[in-house]
Motif scaffolding. Structure first.
Motif, PDB file in Angstrom:
ATOM      1  N   GLU A 259     -68.572  -7.845 -40.260  1.00  0.00           N
ATOM      2  CA  GLU A 259     -68.059  -8.997 -39.517  1.00  0.00           C
ATOM      3  C   GLU A 259     -68.134  -8.747 -38.012  1.00  0.00           C
ATOM      4  OE1 GLU A 259     -66.568  -7.562 -42.052  1.00  0.00           O
ATOM      5  OE2 GLU A 259     -66.837  -9.125 -43.595  1.00  0.00           O
ATOM      6  N   GLU A 260     -67.813  -7.517 -37.586  1.00  0.00           N
ATOM      7  CA  GLU A 260     -67.873  -7.182 -36.160  1.00  0.00           C
ATOM      8  C   GLU A 260     -69.312  -7.200 -35.659  1.00  0.00           C
ATOM      9  OE1 GLU A 260     -64.064  -4.228 -35.484  1.00  0.00           O
ATOM     10  OE2 GLU A 260     -65.819  -3.454 -36.543  1.00  0.00           O
ATOM     11  N   ILE A 261     -70.227  -6.729 -36.482  1.00  0.00           N
ATOM     12  CA  ILE A 261     -71.646  -6.741 -36.099  1.00  0.00           C
ATOM     13  C   ILE A 261     -72.131  -8.176 -35.946  1.00  0.00           C
ATOM     14  CG2 ILE A 261     -73.980  -6.187 -36.890  1.00  0.00           C
ATOM     15  CD1 ILE A 261     -72.793  -3.678 -38.198  1.00  0.00           C
ATOM     16  N   LYS A 262     -71.745  -9.055 -36.882  1.00  0.00           N
ATOM     17  CA  LYS A 262     -72.175 -10.458 -36.794  1.00  0.00           C
ATOM     18  C   LYS A 262     -71.577 -11.135 -35.562  1.00  0.00           C
ATOM     19  CE  LYS A 262     -72.677 -14.725 -39.435  1.00  0.00           C
ATOM     20  NZ  LYS A 262     -72.423 -15.574 -38.239  1.00  0.00           N
ATOM     21  N   ALA A 263     -70.297 -10.826 -35.274  1.00  0.00           N
ATOM     22  CA  ALA A 263     -69.656 -11.424 -34.101  1.00  0.00           C
ATOM     23  C   ALA A 263     -70.373 -10.984 -32.818  1.00  0.00           C
ATOM     24  CB  ALA A 263     -68.183 -11.021 -34.039  1.00  0.00           C
ATOM     25  N   GLU A 264     -70.768  -9.728 -32.751  1.00  0.00           N
ATOM     26  CA  GLU A 264     -71.501  -9.223 -31.584  1.00  0.00           C
ATOM     27  C   GLU A 264     -72.863  -9.889 -31.481  1.00  0.00           C
ATOM     28  OE1 GLU A 264     -71.984  -6.658 -28.218  1.00  0.00           O
ATOM     29  OE2 GLU A 264     -70.231  -7.278 -29.402  1.00  0.00           O
TER      30      GLU A 264
ATOM     31  N   ILE B 243     -62.245 -12.130 -12.916  1.00  0.00           N
ATOM     32  CA  ILE B 243     -62.419 -11.612 -14.278  1.00  0.00           C
ATOM     33  C   ILE B 243     -63.074 -12.658 -15.166  1.00  0.00           C
ATOM     34  CG2 ILE B 243     -61.167 -10.865 -16.354  1.00  0.00           C
ATOM     35  CD1 ILE B 243     -59.151  -9.504 -14.440  1.00  0.00           C
ATOM     36  N   ARG B 244     -62.637 -13.912 -15.031  1.00  0.00           N
ATOM     37  CA  ARG B 244     -63.218 -14.983 -15.840  1.00  0.00           C
ATOM     38  C   ARG B 244     -64.682 -15.227 -15.488  1.00  0.00           C
ATOM     39  NH1 ARG B 244     -60.132 -18.242 -18.901  1.00  0.00           N
ATOM     40  NH2 ARG B 244     -57.886 -17.912 -18.895  1.00  0.00           N
ATOM     41  N   ALA B 245     -65.078 -14.899 -14.275  1.00  0.00           N
ATOM     42  CA  ALA B 245     -66.463 -15.121 -13.857  1.00  0.00           C
ATOM     43  C   ALA B 245     -67.387 -13.976 -14.250  1.00  0.00           C
ATOM     44  CB  ALA B 245     -66.517 -15.319 -12.339  1.00  0.00           C
ATOM     45  N   SER B 246     -66.825 -12.864 -14.759  1.00  0.00           N
ATOM     46  CA  SER B 246     -67.644 -11.690 -15.082  1.00  0.00           C
ATOM     47  C   SER B 246     -68.558 -11.977 -16.270  1.00  0.00           C
ATOM     48  CB  SER B 246     -66.743 -10.496 -15.405  1.00  0.00           C
ATOM     49  OG  SER B 246     -67.512  -9.420 -15.895  1.00  0.00           O
TER      50      SER B 246
ATOM     51  N   GLY C 221     -69.811  -9.907 -18.217  1.00  0.00           N
ATOM     52  CA  GLY C 221     -69.486  -9.030 -19.341  1.00  0.00           C
ATOM     53  C   GLY C 221     -68.479  -9.603 -20.308  1.00  0.00           C
ATOM     54  N   PHE C 222     -67.767 -10.650 -19.879  1.00  0.00           N
ATOM     55  CA  PHE C 222     -66.731 -11.224 -20.736  1.00  0.00           C
ATOM     56  C   PHE C 222     -67.072 -12.645 -21.191  1.00  0.00           C
ATOM     57  CE2 PHE C 222     -64.051  -8.549 -17.691  1.00  0.00           C
ATOM     58  CZ  PHE C 222     -64.222  -7.409 -18.476  1.00  0.00           C
ATOM     59  N   LYS C 223     -68.340 -13.025 -21.060  1.00  0.00           N
ATOM     60  CA  LYS C 223     -68.738 -14.377 -21.458  1.00  0.00           C
ATOM     61  C   LYS C 223     -69.267 -14.386 -22.883  1.00  0.00           C
ATOM     62  CE  LYS C 223     -69.688 -16.113 -16.810  1.00  0.00           C
ATOM     63  NZ  LYS C 223     -70.707 -16.623 -15.860  1.00  0.00           N
ATOM     64  N   GLY C 224     -69.016 -15.493 -23.568  1.00  0.00           N
ATOM     65  CA  GLY C 224     -69.490 -15.650 -24.939  1.00  0.00           C
ATOM     66  C   GLY C 224     -70.858 -16.295 -24.977  1.00  0.00           C
TER      67      GLY C 224
ATOM     68  N   VAL D  19     -61.823 -13.078 -26.746  1.00  0.00           N
ATOM     69  CA  VAL D  19     -62.032 -12.048 -27.770  1.00  0.00           C
ATOM     70  C   VAL D  19     -62.903 -10.920 -27.211  1.00  0.00           C
ATOM     71  CG1 VAL D  19     -62.998 -11.558 -30.043  1.00  0.00           C
ATOM     72  CG2 VAL D  19     -61.763 -13.708 -29.646  1.00  0.00           C
ATOM     73  N   ALA D  20     -64.000 -11.290 -26.506  1.00  0.00           N
ATOM     74  CA  ALA D  20     -64.867 -10.275 -25.903  1.00  0.00           C
ATOM     75  C   ALA D  20     -64.113  -9.484 -24.848  1.00  0.00           C
ATOM     76  CB  ALA D  20     -66.096 -10.950 -25.274  1.00  0.00           C
ATOM     77  N   PHE D  21     -63.227 -10.158 -24.100  1.00  0.00           N
ATOM     78  CA  PHE D  21     -62.428  -9.492 -23.073  1.00  0.00           C
ATOM     79  C   PHE D  21     -61.493  -8.462 -23.702  1.00  0.00           C
ATOM     80  CE2 PHE D  21     -58.520  -9.731 -20.313  1.00  0.00           C
ATOM     81  CZ  PHE D  21     -59.019  -8.930 -19.299  1.00  0.00           C
TER      82      PHE D  21
END
Length: 513
Positions: free
Chosen positions: A133-138, A1-4, A6-9, A17-19
């Motif tokens: 804020e959510e848009i900026k974080a994305e 899961i940590r290597a995916s 899709g969950f990397k910043g 947070v992305a996870f």
């Protein structure tokens, strides 16, 4: 899961947070996701153990190769309906008898009237709020997505020494001169291409020179990792950097879409709760903020009685549900293949009924003639096939028809074209040579009479890359067979029975057929 991925910043590391946001969007708890991932890993390990590393023995590989690459020399004739002669014109009695025997062909289909609700991303989008804020974080988490560096298509000529490179550079003043020197050194187009690079992806010894030159320019000699080179900047593709303001709406739409599934489930549950409380479909839809769509009539293809297409979900499961629900009944929430939810109520059924003969008389006459031509052609072909079998060749029936048999190029298994249909090639490769066969032509209304005069099996070069690739493909197919066998054994051991008719109804296959 940590290597995916899709969950990397933005820094390339696992982002909790992305996870958590991904789990929220999917409507899953961390415990359930971990359990599902663990099950996937175990399943993949089991499948890999059963399927990988299978290599067919040399004898089996040769047998499969011979089967796949077998070729047959074929002679054939095409018999057309015109050669069978025109059928007699039907009498009124013929038309009436044909109409009675084929009433279903000339009947209006069953139509059903129904009401339905549709819950898709567009129905819930207004209820999903996305903050700035959510848009900026994305944006910050995927900043690299919005920044495209300048790239350059670079060509090069490599020289064994600086002296030779300097001499060539003295002659090269343009791209044409560069190409001329390349020809002198017997370099082809592919030999010249170094590749397409962003500045940071290119060797540092070359990047400064290559990215300082203008588009189309030729550089002075520079020492690269494999010797002295002269570079040609064949093309410059400008970079692009999109600001947060540029992509705000795109990100907003993507976040709304990613969160719409959970919202659709919420609205579906609200609708179902209202129905469970005794509300009608219309009342439950109102409580859930949904619109009820009214369809006065549609057949199994979604067509209205007047011939227009009705505005209903295109998913075959939807229309299959309409035609398996009794009048007055409504359904539970179902889901289409594209992720929409729907429920419906059948409000009326108009049974299929024959159209009066007078209204379809011309259609009946045309259908009668089509069948009569086919019967006449079939009879003619049967007669010719019998004669050819007696003769042992097609020459005699060729004289009867007035055109000699055609010798086709050697045919490969599974080949089809305008002459050879799948039905014909299937027979040709299933029967011994010199067997007289007949089947509809690949195109048109003719029937082909053919026989294979010779069978050959090209000898493979077992040391060639092509044969090695064939064995790898055979290995993959054997692996698939092993997994299918494993799955079948698991179903038997678990006592699983698959009801094919119900499965086809649920998946919409029956409606599609």
């Amino acid at each position: 899961i940590r290597a995916s991925n899709g969950f990397k910043g933005a820094n390339g590391a696992f982002d909790p947070v992305a996870f958590q946001r991904a789990l929220q969007d999917a409507g899953m708890s961390e415990e359930n996701f971990v359990a599902a991932t663990r099950a996937d890993i175990a399943r993949n390990q089991l499948i890999s153990a059963a399927s990988e590393g299978i290599l067919p023995p040399a004898g089996l590989a040769k047998l499969l190769y011979d089967y796949v690459n077998e070729q047959r020399a074929v002679e054939y004739l095409v018999v057309t309906p015109e050669e069978a002669g025109p059928p007699p014109a039907p009498s009124q009695a013929d038309i009436e008898a044909y109409y009675k025997a084929n009433t279903a062909k000339f009947s209006a289909p069953e139509y059903r009237a129904f009401d339905f609700i549709d819950i898709g991303p567009e129905q819930v989008a207004d209820d999903i709020k996305v903050t700035d804020e959510e848009i900026k974080a994305e944006y910050d988490a995927h900043r690299a997505t919005y920044e495209k560096p300048e790239t350059r298509d670079i060509e090069q000529i490599v020289f064994p020494s600086k002296d030779e490179a300097d001499k060539a550079a003295a002659r090269i003043k343009s791209a044409a001169d560069f190409a001329a020197v390349a020809r002198e050194r017997k370099l082809g187009e592919q030999d010249l291409k170094l590749g397409t690079f962003a500045k940071t992806a290119m060797d540092a010894r070359l990047s400064e020179v290559a990215f300082s030159a203008a588009s189309g320019a030729v550089t002075a000699p520079v020492q690269g990792p494999f010797g002295w080179v002269i570079l040609h900047v064949a093309k410059v593709s400008p970079g692009e950097s999109k600001s947060l303001q540029d992509v705000t709406e795109t990100i907003r739409e993507a976040l709304v879409l990613s969160r719409s599934d959970a919202k659709m489930v919420e609205v579906s549950n609200k609708f179902e709760d209202a129905r469970a409380g005794g509300e009608s479909l219309a009342q439950a839809a109102m409580k859930a903020g949904l619109m009820v769509h009214h369809i006065p009539g549609a057949d199994r293809t979604g067509t209205a009685p007047e011939g227009s297409k009705t505005d209903i979900p295109a998913d075959p499961n939807f229309i299959a549900t309409v035609f398996t629900t009794e009048q007055g009944e409504d359904t539970d929430i179902n889901r289409t293949r594209d992720g929409h939810y729907f429920a419906l109520q059948v409000t009326g059924i108009t049974a299929a009924a024959p159209k009066p003969l007078d209204s379809v008389r011309e259609a009946v006459r045309e259908a009668f003639l089509v069948d009569a031509r086919k019967k006449q052609l079939d009879a003619k072909v049967a007669q010719l096939v019998a004669q050819a079998k007696q003769d042992g060749n097609l020459a005699g029936i060729g004289k009867t028809l007035g055109h000699a048999p055609v010798k086709a190029m050697p045919m490969a298994r599974g080949k089809t074209d305008e002459v050879f249909s799948a039905a014909m090639t299937g027979q040709l490769f299933a029967q011994p040579k010199n067997t007289v066969l007949s089947a509809p032509a690949g195109m048109g209304t003719g029937i082909v009479i053919a026989l294979a005069t010779d069978v050959t099996h090209p000898e493979p070069d077992v040391s060639s890359p092509a044969y090695a690739q064939f064995r790898r493909t055979a290995s993959q197919q054997l692996g698939v067979t092993a997994v299918d066998t494993l799955a079948a054994a698991a179903r038997i051991r678990a006592g699983v029975n698959i009801h094919e008719a119900t499965l086809k109804q649920v998946t919409g296959e029956a409606a599609a057929q």
